[in-house]
Design an enzyme around this catalytic site. Sequence first.
Site, short mmCIF file in Angstrom:
data_model
loop_
_atom_site.label_atom_id
_atom_site.label_comp_id
_atom_site.label_asym_id
_atom_site.label_seq_id
_atom_site.Cartn_x
_atom_site.Cartn_y
_atom_site.Cartn_z
N ARG A 1 34.32 49.72 34.54
CA ARG A 1 35.19 48.60 34.92
C ARG A 1 35.00 48.20 36.38
O ARG A 1 35.01 47.02 36.72
CB ARG A 1 36.66 48.98 34.71
CG ARG A 1 37.08 48.93 33.27
CD ARG A 1 38.46 49.53 33.08
NE ARG A 1 38.82 49.50 31.68
CZ ARG A 1 39.58 48.56 31.12
NH1 ARG A 1 40.09 47.60 31.84
NH2 ARG A 1 39.85 48.59 29.84
N TYR B 1 31.15 56.90 25.06
CA TYR B 1 29.91 56.14 25.25
C TYR B 1 29.43 56.31 26.69
O TYR B 1 30.20 56.67 27.58
CB TYR B 1 30.10 54.65 24.91
CG TYR B 1 31.30 53.96 25.53
CD1 TYR B 1 31.25 53.42 26.81
CD2 TYR B 1 32.49 53.82 24.82
CE1 TYR B 1 32.34 52.76 27.36
CE2 TYR B 1 33.59 53.16 25.36
CZ TYR B 1 33.50 52.63 26.63
OH TYR B 1 34.59 51.98 27.18
N ASP C 1 46.08 39.54 29.74
CA ASP C 1 47.20 40.36 29.24
C ASP C 1 48.55 39.73 29.55
O ASP C 1 49.53 40.05 28.88
CB ASP C 1 47.13 41.77 29.85
CG ASP C 1 46.17 42.67 29.08
OD1 ASP C 1 45.44 42.16 28.20
OD2 ASP C 1 46.14 43.88 29.36
C1 LIG Z 1 42.86 52.33 27.14
C2 LIG Z 1 42.43 50.88 27.13
C3 LIG Z 1 41.11 50.55 26.82
C4 LIG Z 1 40.70 49.21 26.76
N1 LIG Z 1 39.41 48.93 26.46
C5 LIG Z 1 38.99 47.64 26.40
C6 LIG Z 1 37.62 47.33 26.09
O1 LIG Z 1 36.80 48.23 25.90
N2 LIG Z 1 37.25 46.02 26.04
C7 LIG Z 1 38.15 45.00 26.27
O2 LIG Z 1 37.76 43.83 26.20
N3 LIG Z 1 39.45 45.28 26.57
C8 LIG Z 1 39.87 46.56 26.64
N4 LIG Z 1 41.18 46.85 26.95
C9 LIG Z 1 42.06 45.73 27.28
C10 LIG Z 1 41.72 45.23 28.68
O3 LIG Z 1 41.68 46.32 29.59
C11 LIG Z 1 42.75 44.22 29.15
O4 LIG Z 1 42.93 43.24 28.14
C12 LIG Z 1 42.29 43.56 30.45
O5 LIG Z 1 42.09 44.52 31.46
C13 LIG Z 1 43.32 42.54 30.90
O6 LIG Z 1 42.86 41.96 32.09
P1 LIG Z 1 43.84 41.08 32.96
O7 LIG Z 1 43.03 40.65 34.15
O8 LIG Z 1 44.51 40.06 32.13
O9 LIG Z 1 45.00 42.09 33.42
P2 LIG Z 1 44.90 43.38 34.35
O10 LIG Z 1 43.61 44.06 34.21
O11 LIG Z 1 46.14 44.17 34.09
O12 LIG Z 1 44.95 42.78 35.83
C14 LIG Z 1 46.15 42.28 36.37
C15 LIG Z 1 45.98 42.21 37.88
O13 LIG Z 1 47.11 41.56 38.43
C16 LIG Z 1 47.61 42.31 39.52
N5 LIG Z 1 49.05 42.02 39.61
C17 LIG Z 1 50.05 42.48 38.83
N6 LIG Z 1 51.22 41.95 39.22
C18 LIG Z 1 50.95 41.12 40.26
C19 LIG Z 1 51.75 40.28 41.08
N7 LIG Z 1 53.07 40.18 40.92
N8 LIG Z 1 51.14 39.56 42.05
C20 LIG Z 1 49.79 39.64 42.24
N9 LIG Z 1 48.99 40.44 41.50
C21 LIG Z 1 49.57 41.16 40.51
C22 LIG Z 1 47.28 43.75 39.19
O14 LIG Z 1 47.24 44.55 40.35
C23 LIG Z 1 45.90 43.59 38.53
O15 LIG Z 1 44.87 43.59 39.48
C24 LIG Z 1 41.62 48.18 27.02
C25 LIG Z 1 42.95 48.50 27.36
C26 LIG Z 1 43.35 49.83 27.41
C27 LIG Z 1 44.78 50.15 27.78
#
Ligand SMILES: Cc1cc2nc3c(=O)[nH]c(=O)nc-3n(C[C@H](O)[C@H](O)[C@H](O)COP(=O)(O)OP(=O)(O)OC[C@H]3O[C@@H](n4cnc5c(N)ncnc54)[C@H](O)[C@@H]3O)c2cc1C
Length: 305
Positions: free
Chosen positions: A109, A218, A295
Amino acid sequence: MTNSDVDVVGGGGGIGGLANAYALATEGHSVRVLERAPEFAEVGAGLQLAPNATRILRDWGLLDEVLAAGVSPRRMVFKDALDGAVLTHLAFDDAFAQRYRAPYVVIHRSDLLTILVRACERAGVDLVPSCAVEGVSADGDGAVVHSAHGDHRAELVIAADGLHSTLRATLSDDVPICSGYVAYRGAFPVARLDRRLGRDELNDITVYIGPGCHLVHYPLRRGEIFNTVAVFASPAYRRGEQEWGGPEELDDAFADACADVKEGLGSLWRDRRWPMYDRLPIPRWVHGRLALTGDAAHPMLQYLA
Ligand SMILES: Cc1cc2nc3c(=O)[nH]c(=O)nc-3n(C[C@H](O)[C@H](O)[C@H](O)COP(=O)(O)OP(=O)(O)OC[C@H]3O[C@@H](n4cnc5c(N)ncnc54)[C@H](O)[C@@H]3O)c2cc1C
Protein backbone atom coordinates in the site's frame (compact mmCIF):
# COMPACT_ATOMS: atom_id res chain seq x y z
CA MET A 1 -9.04 32.98 7.34
CA THR A 2 -9.97 31.75 3.89
CA ASN A 3 -7.20 30.04 1.95
CA SER A 4 -6.80 30.93 -1.70
CA ASP A 5 -9.48 29.51 -3.95
CA VAL A 6 -9.03 26.30 -5.90
CA ASP A 7 -11.39 24.47 -8.21
CA VAL A 8 -11.51 21.36 -6.04
CA VAL A 9 -10.79 20.64 -2.37
CA GLY A 10 -10.43 16.99 -1.42
CA GLY A 11 -10.93 15.94 2.18
CA GLY A 12 -8.72 12.90 2.85
CA GLY A 13 -5.48 11.90 1.15
CA GLY A 14 -5.60 8.10 1.14
CA ILE A 15 -5.47 6.05 -2.04
CA GLY A 16 -8.94 7.23 -3.07
CA GLY A 17 -8.37 10.90 -2.34
CA LEU A 18 -5.03 11.04 -4.15
CA ALA A 19 -6.44 9.15 -7.14
CA ASN A 20 -9.30 11.68 -7.35
CA ALA A 21 -6.84 14.56 -7.07
CA TYR A 22 -4.56 13.23 -9.80
CA ALA A 23 -7.44 12.57 -12.19
CA LEU A 24 -8.87 16.07 -11.69
CA ALA A 25 -5.48 17.82 -11.90
CA THR A 26 -4.63 16.12 -15.19
CA GLU A 27 -7.99 17.39 -16.52
CA GLY A 28 -6.73 20.92 -15.85
CA HIS A 29 -8.36 21.67 -12.49
CA SER A 30 -6.54 23.24 -9.55
CA VAL A 31 -6.78 20.79 -6.65
CA ARG A 32 -5.93 20.89 -2.95
CA VAL A 33 -5.97 17.78 -0.74
CA LEU A 34 -6.40 18.21 3.01
CA GLU A 35 -5.11 15.20 4.97
CA ARG A 36 -5.62 14.80 8.72
CA ALA A 37 -2.45 12.75 9.31
CA PRO A 38 0.95 14.47 9.63
CA GLU A 39 2.08 12.80 6.42
CA PHE A 40 0.56 11.10 3.40
CA ALA A 41 1.03 7.46 4.40
CA GLU A 42 -0.66 4.07 4.27
CA VAL A 43 -0.65 1.00 6.48
CA GLY A 44 2.33 -1.19 5.56
CA ALA A 45 0.34 -4.10 4.17
CA GLY A 46 -0.65 -5.42 0.77
CA LEU A 47 -3.35 -4.41 -1.67
CA GLN A 48 -4.78 -6.40 -4.55
CA LEU A 49 -5.49 -4.40 -7.69
CA ALA A 50 -7.92 -6.05 -10.08
CA PRO A 51 -8.12 -5.03 -13.77
CA ASN A 52 -10.83 -2.44 -13.07
CA ALA A 53 -8.14 -0.53 -11.12
CA THR A 54 -5.07 -1.32 -13.24
CA ARG A 55 -6.89 -0.28 -16.43
CA ILE A 56 -7.34 3.20 -14.95
CA LEU A 57 -3.73 3.31 -13.74
CA ARG A 58 -2.66 2.50 -17.30
CA ASP A 59 -4.88 5.28 -18.71
CA TRP A 60 -3.16 7.65 -16.27
CA GLY A 61 0.32 6.50 -17.36
CA LEU A 62 1.08 5.05 -13.90
CA LEU A 63 0.78 1.31 -14.56
CA ASP A 64 4.45 0.76 -15.44
CA GLU A 65 5.50 2.25 -12.09
CA VAL A 66 2.94 0.09 -10.30
CA LEU A 67 4.11 -3.06 -12.09
CA ALA A 68 7.74 -2.25 -11.26
CA ALA A 69 6.93 -1.76 -7.57
CA GLY A 70 4.51 -4.68 -7.20
CA VAL A 71 4.10 -8.29 -8.25
CA SER A 72 2.10 -9.74 -11.15
CA PRO A 73 0.92 -12.99 -9.55
CA ARG A 74 0.70 -16.16 -11.60
CA ARG A 75 -2.63 -17.41 -10.18
CA MET A 76 -5.19 -16.96 -7.44
CA VAL A 77 -5.59 -20.36 -5.82
CA PHE A 78 -8.52 -21.13 -3.54
CA LYS A 79 -7.95 -23.84 -0.94
CA ASP A 80 -9.95 -25.46 1.82
CA ALA A 81 -8.61 -24.01 5.07
CA LEU A 82 -9.29 -27.25 6.95
CA ASP A 83 -7.56 -29.83 4.77
CA GLY A 84 -5.57 -27.61 2.39
CA ALA A 85 -7.16 -29.19 -0.72
CA VAL A 86 -7.24 -27.01 -3.83
CA LEU A 87 -10.84 -25.96 -4.56
CA THR A 88 -10.27 -24.00 -7.76
CA HIS A 89 -7.94 -21.43 -9.25
CA LEU A 90 -7.91 -18.41 -11.53
CA ALA A 91 -4.90 -18.14 -13.83
CA PHE A 92 -3.66 -14.62 -14.58
CA ASP A 93 -2.55 -15.74 -18.03
CA ASP A 94 -2.88 -14.36 -21.57
CA ALA A 95 -6.56 -15.33 -21.71
CA PHE A 96 -7.17 -13.34 -18.51
CA ALA A 97 -5.30 -10.32 -19.87
CA GLN A 98 -7.21 -10.46 -23.15
CA ARG A 99 -10.56 -10.82 -21.44
CA TYR A 100 -10.08 -8.01 -18.91
CA ARG A 101 -7.63 -5.91 -20.96
CA ALA A 102 -5.44 -5.21 -17.93
CA PRO A 103 -3.34 -7.18 -15.46
CA TYR A 104 -3.94 -8.31 -11.88
CA VAL A 105 -1.34 -6.78 -9.56
CA VAL A 106 -0.52 -6.96 -5.85
CA ILE A 107 1.36 -4.06 -4.33
CA HIS A 108 2.48 -2.73 -0.97
CA ARG A 109 0.00 0.00 0.00
CA SER A 110 2.74 2.48 0.82
CA ASP A 111 4.36 1.87 -2.60
CA LEU A 112 1.08 2.69 -4.35
CA LEU A 113 0.57 5.73 -2.16
CA THR A 114 4.09 6.96 -2.94
CA ILE A 115 3.41 6.59 -6.67
CA LEU A 116 0.18 8.58 -6.30
CA VAL A 117 1.82 11.29 -4.14
CA ARG A 118 4.59 11.76 -6.74
CA ALA A 119 2.05 11.82 -9.57
CA CYS A 120 -0.01 14.45 -7.71
CA GLU A 121 3.11 16.56 -7.10
CA ARG A 122 4.02 16.40 -10.79
CA ALA A 123 0.47 17.42 -11.68
CA GLY A 124 0.64 20.43 -9.34
CA VAL A 125 -1.78 19.21 -6.66
CA ASP A 126 -1.48 21.20 -3.40
CA LEU A 127 -0.97 18.47 -0.76
CA VAL A 128 -1.67 19.71 2.78
CA PRO A 129 -0.91 17.29 5.66
CA SER A 130 -1.94 17.77 9.32
CA CYS A 131 -5.18 19.41 8.23
CA ALA A 132 -8.35 17.72 9.45
CA VAL A 133 -11.53 18.64 7.63
CA GLU A 134 -14.34 19.57 10.04
CA GLY A 135 -17.25 20.29 7.73
CA VAL A 136 -18.46 21.91 4.56
CA SER A 137 -20.99 24.65 3.86
CA ALA A 138 -22.47 26.25 0.77
CA ASP A 139 -21.13 29.67 -0.16
CA GLY A 140 -22.93 31.41 -3.00
CA ASP A 141 -22.11 29.41 -6.10
CA GLY A 142 -19.26 27.56 -4.39
CA ALA A 143 -18.51 25.68 -1.18
CA VAL A 144 -16.31 26.27 1.85
CA VAL A 145 -14.45 23.46 3.58
CA HIS A 146 -13.81 24.17 7.24
CA SER A 147 -10.64 22.89 8.85
CA ALA A 148 -8.77 23.55 12.08
CA HIS A 149 -6.35 25.70 10.08
CA GLY A 150 -8.93 27.82 8.32
CA ASP A 151 -11.43 27.69 5.52
CA HIS A 152 -10.84 26.58 1.93
CA ARG A 153 -13.13 27.82 -0.81
CA ALA A 154 -13.75 25.66 -3.87
CA GLU A 155 -16.15 24.98 -6.71
CA LEU A 156 -16.32 21.31 -5.78
CA VAL A 157 -15.58 19.34 -2.60
CA ILE A 158 -14.69 15.67 -2.78
CA ALA A 159 -14.96 13.62 0.38
CA ALA A 160 -12.43 10.78 0.51
CA ASP A 161 -12.04 10.71 4.27
CA GLY A 162 -12.67 7.02 4.66
CA LEU A 163 -15.03 4.76 6.57
CA HIS A 164 -15.53 7.18 9.49
CA SER A 165 -16.01 10.13 7.13
CA THR A 166 -16.66 13.51 8.72
CA LEU A 167 -17.99 14.95 5.45
CA ARG A 168 -20.53 12.14 4.97
CA ALA A 169 -22.44 13.62 7.93
CA THR A 170 -23.48 16.45 5.58
CA LEU A 171 -25.59 13.92 3.64
CA SER A 172 -26.46 11.25 6.14
CA ASP A 173 -26.55 10.54 9.86
CA ASP A 174 -25.86 6.82 9.39
CA VAL A 175 -22.98 5.22 11.27
CA PRO A 176 -20.58 2.39 10.35
CA ILE A 177 -22.03 -1.04 11.11
CA CYS A 178 -19.72 -3.56 12.71
CA SER A 179 -19.66 -6.95 10.99
CA GLY A 180 -18.24 -8.81 13.98
CA TYR A 181 -15.34 -9.89 11.76
CA VAL A 182 -11.79 -8.78 12.43
CA ALA A 183 -8.70 -8.79 10.19
CA TYR A 184 -5.10 -9.36 11.20
CA ARG A 185 -2.36 -8.43 8.76
CA GLY A 186 1.37 -8.94 8.48
CA ALA A 187 3.98 -8.00 5.87
CA PHE A 188 7.53 -9.19 6.48
CA PRO A 189 10.71 -9.33 4.38
CA VAL A 190 10.91 -12.85 2.96
CA ALA A 191 14.48 -13.12 4.26
CA ARG A 192 13.28 -12.51 7.84
CA LEU A 193 10.57 -15.19 7.89
CA ASP A 194 11.47 -18.21 9.96
CA ARG A 195 10.05 -20.55 7.34
CA ARG A 196 11.07 -21.37 3.81
CA LEU A 197 8.52 -20.35 1.17
CA GLY A 198 7.81 -22.59 -1.80
CA ARG A 199 7.57 -21.59 -5.46
CA ASP A 200 3.77 -21.41 -5.31
CA GLU A 201 3.74 -19.21 -2.21
CA LEU A 202 6.16 -16.80 -3.87
CA ASN A 203 4.19 -16.56 -7.12
CA ASP A 204 0.51 -17.04 -6.27
CA ILE A 205 -2.21 -15.35 -4.29
CA THR A 206 -3.45 -18.15 -2.05
CA VAL A 207 -6.85 -17.90 -0.38
CA TYR A 208 -7.70 -20.47 2.31
CA ILE A 209 -11.44 -20.53 3.02
CA GLY A 210 -12.86 -22.03 6.21
CA PRO A 211 -16.01 -21.80 8.34
CA GLY A 212 -16.24 -18.20 9.59
CA CYS A 213 -12.62 -17.54 8.67
CA HIS A 214 -10.20 -17.12 5.81
CA LEU A 215 -6.49 -16.55 5.38
CA VAL A 216 -4.83 -15.01 2.33
CA HIS A 217 -1.18 -14.63 1.44
CA TYR A 218 0.78 -13.25 -1.48
CA PRO A 219 4.17 -11.72 -2.29
CA LEU A 220 4.81 -7.97 -2.51
CA ARG A 221 7.52 -5.61 -3.73
CA ARG A 222 9.00 -7.78 -6.49
CA GLY A 223 8.81 -10.79 -4.16
CA GLU A 224 10.92 -9.25 -1.37
CA ILE A 225 8.00 -9.07 1.09
CA PHE A 226 5.44 -11.68 2.06
CA ASN A 227 1.95 -10.44 2.97
CA THR A 228 -0.59 -12.37 5.04
CA VAL A 229 -4.15 -11.45 6.06
CA ALA A 230 -6.38 -13.51 8.35
CA VAL A 231 -10.06 -12.71 8.90
CA PHE A 232 -12.51 -14.38 11.27
CA ALA A 233 -15.91 -13.93 12.94
CA SER A 234 -15.44 -13.13 16.61
CA PRO A 235 -17.46 -15.27 19.07
CA ALA A 236 -16.88 -12.62 21.77
CA TYR A 237 -18.51 -10.00 19.54
CA ARG A 238 -21.50 -12.30 19.03
CA ARG A 239 -21.78 -12.68 22.82
CA GLY A 240 -21.92 -8.89 23.11
CA GLU A 241 -18.60 -8.53 24.92
CA GLN A 242 -16.80 -5.18 24.86
CA GLU A 243 -13.37 -6.72 24.21
CA TRP A 244 -13.39 -8.90 21.14
CA GLY A 245 -11.21 -10.12 18.31
CA GLY A 246 -8.04 -10.51 20.39
CA PRO A 247 -5.10 -12.77 19.43
CA GLU A 248 -6.45 -15.67 21.51
CA GLU A 249 -9.61 -15.61 19.37
CA LEU A 250 -7.43 -15.56 16.26
CA ASP A 251 -5.78 -18.82 17.29
CA ASP A 252 -9.12 -20.37 18.28
CA ALA A 253 -10.73 -19.39 14.96
CA PHE A 254 -8.08 -21.34 13.05
CA ALA A 255 -7.69 -24.20 15.58
CA ASP A 256 -9.02 -26.78 13.09
CA ALA A 257 -7.11 -25.39 10.10
CA CYS A 258 -4.48 -27.30 8.15
CA ALA A 259 -0.77 -26.99 8.96
CA ASP A 260 -0.07 -24.44 6.18
CA VAL A 261 -2.72 -22.07 7.52
CA LYS A 262 -1.48 -22.43 11.10
CA GLU A 263 2.01 -21.68 9.89
CA GLY A 264 0.63 -18.59 8.14
CA LEU A 265 -0.72 -17.27 11.46
CA GLY A 266 2.91 -16.85 12.53
CA SER A 267 3.36 -14.21 9.80
CA LEU A 268 0.82 -11.77 11.25
CA TRP A 269 1.28 -8.70 13.42
CA ARG A 270 -0.42 -9.49 16.72
CA ASP A 271 -0.34 -6.00 18.20
CA ARG A 272 -2.76 -4.49 15.65
CA ARG A 273 -6.07 -5.62 14.27
CA TRP A 274 -8.74 -4.21 11.99
CA PRO A 275 -12.38 -4.74 13.04
CA MET A 276 -14.42 -4.81 9.85
CA TYR A 277 -17.22 -2.31 9.29
CA ASP A 278 -19.80 -1.76 6.61
CA ARG A 279 -22.39 0.95 5.97
CA LEU A 280 -25.93 0.78 4.70
CA PRO A 281 -26.35 2.24 1.22
CA ILE A 282 -27.60 5.84 1.18
CA PRO A 283 -29.81 7.28 -1.58
CA ARG A 284 -27.16 9.65 -2.97
CA TRP A 285 -23.47 10.36 -2.78
CA VAL A 286 -23.74 13.89 -4.17
CA HIS A 287 -25.23 16.88 -2.38
CA GLY A 288 -24.84 20.32 -3.91
CA ARG A 289 -21.11 20.88 -4.34
CA LEU A 290 -20.09 17.83 -2.27
CA ALA A 291 -19.43 14.34 -3.65
CA LEU A 292 -18.57 11.29 -1.54
CA THR A 293 -16.07 8.78 -2.91
CA GLY A 294 -14.22 5.65 -1.80
CA ASP A 295 -14.94 4.27 1.67
CA ALA A 296 -16.67 7.53 2.61
CA ALA A 297 -19.32 6.61 0.04
CA HIS A 298 -19.35 2.82 -0.07
CA PRO A 299 -17.04 0.88 2.26
CA MET A 300 -16.87 -2.82 1.49
CA LEU A 301 -16.12 -5.79 3.67
CA GLN A 302 -13.15 -7.57 2.17
CA TYR A 303 -13.18 -11.26 1.34
CA LEU A 304 -10.12 -11.89 -0.81
CA ALA A 305 -7.44 -9.51 0.41
C1 LIG B 1 -8.09 -5.87 5.77
C2 LIG B 1 -8.47 -5.11 4.52
C3 LIG B 1 -7.96 -5.50 3.29
C4 LIG B 1 -8.34 -4.84 2.12
N1 LIG B 1 -7.82 -5.25 0.93
C5 LIG B 1 -8.16 -4.62 -0.22
C6 LIG B 1 -7.61 -5.04 -1.48
O1 LIG B 1 -6.80 -5.96 -1.54
N2 LIG B 1 -7.99 -4.37 -2.61
C7 LIG B 1 -8.89 -3.33 -2.56
O2 LIG B 1 -9.21 -2.76 -3.62
N3 LIG B 1 -9.41 -2.91 -1.38
C8 LIG B 1 -9.06 -3.53 -0.23
N4 LIG B 1 -9.58 -3.11 0.97
C9 LIG B 1 -10.45 -1.93 0.97
C10 LIG B 1 -9.58 -0.68 0.77
O3 LIG B 1 -8.51 -0.70 1.70
C11 LIG B 1 -10.41 0.58 0.98
O4 LIG B 1 -11.59 0.48 0.20
C12 LIG B 1 -9.60 1.80 0.57
O5 LIG B 1 -8.42 1.90 1.33
C13 LIG B 1 -10.44 3.05 0.77
O6 LIG B 1 -9.67 4.16 0.38
P1 LIG B 1 -10.15 5.61 0.75
O7 LIG B 1 -9.09 6.52 0.22
O8 LIG B 1 -11.56 5.81 0.34
O9 LIG B 1 -10.16 5.66 2.36
P2 LIG B 1 -8.94 5.52 3.37
O10 LIG B 1 -7.89 4.63 2.85
O11 LIG B 1 -9.55 5.19 4.70
O12 LIG B 1 -8.33 6.99 3.42
C14 LIG B 1 -8.98 8.03 4.09
C15 LIG B 1 -7.97 9.14 4.33
O13 LIG B 1 -8.65 10.27 4.87
C16 LIG B 1 -7.96 10.74 6.00
N5 LIG B 1 -8.96 11.40 6.86
C17 LIG B 1 -9.88 10.82 7.67
N6 LIG B 1 -10.63 11.76 8.26
C18 LIG B 1 -10.18 12.96 7.81
C19 LIG B 1 -10.56 14.31 8.05
N7 LIG B 1 -11.56 14.62 8.89
N8 LIG B 1 -9.89 15.30 7.42
C20 LIG B 1 -8.87 15.01 6.56
N9 LIG B 1 -8.46 13.74 6.30
C21 LIG B 1 -9.12 12.74 6.92
C22 LIG B 1 -7.31 9.52 6.61
O14 LIG B 1 -6.20 9.88 7.41
C23 LIG B 1 -6.90 8.75 5.35
O15 LIG B 1 -5.64 9.16 4.87
C24 LIG B 1 -9.23 -3.75 2.17
C25 LIG B 1 -9.73 -3.33 3.41
C26 LIG B 1 -9.36 -3.99 4.57
C27 LIG B 1 -9.91 -3.52 5.90
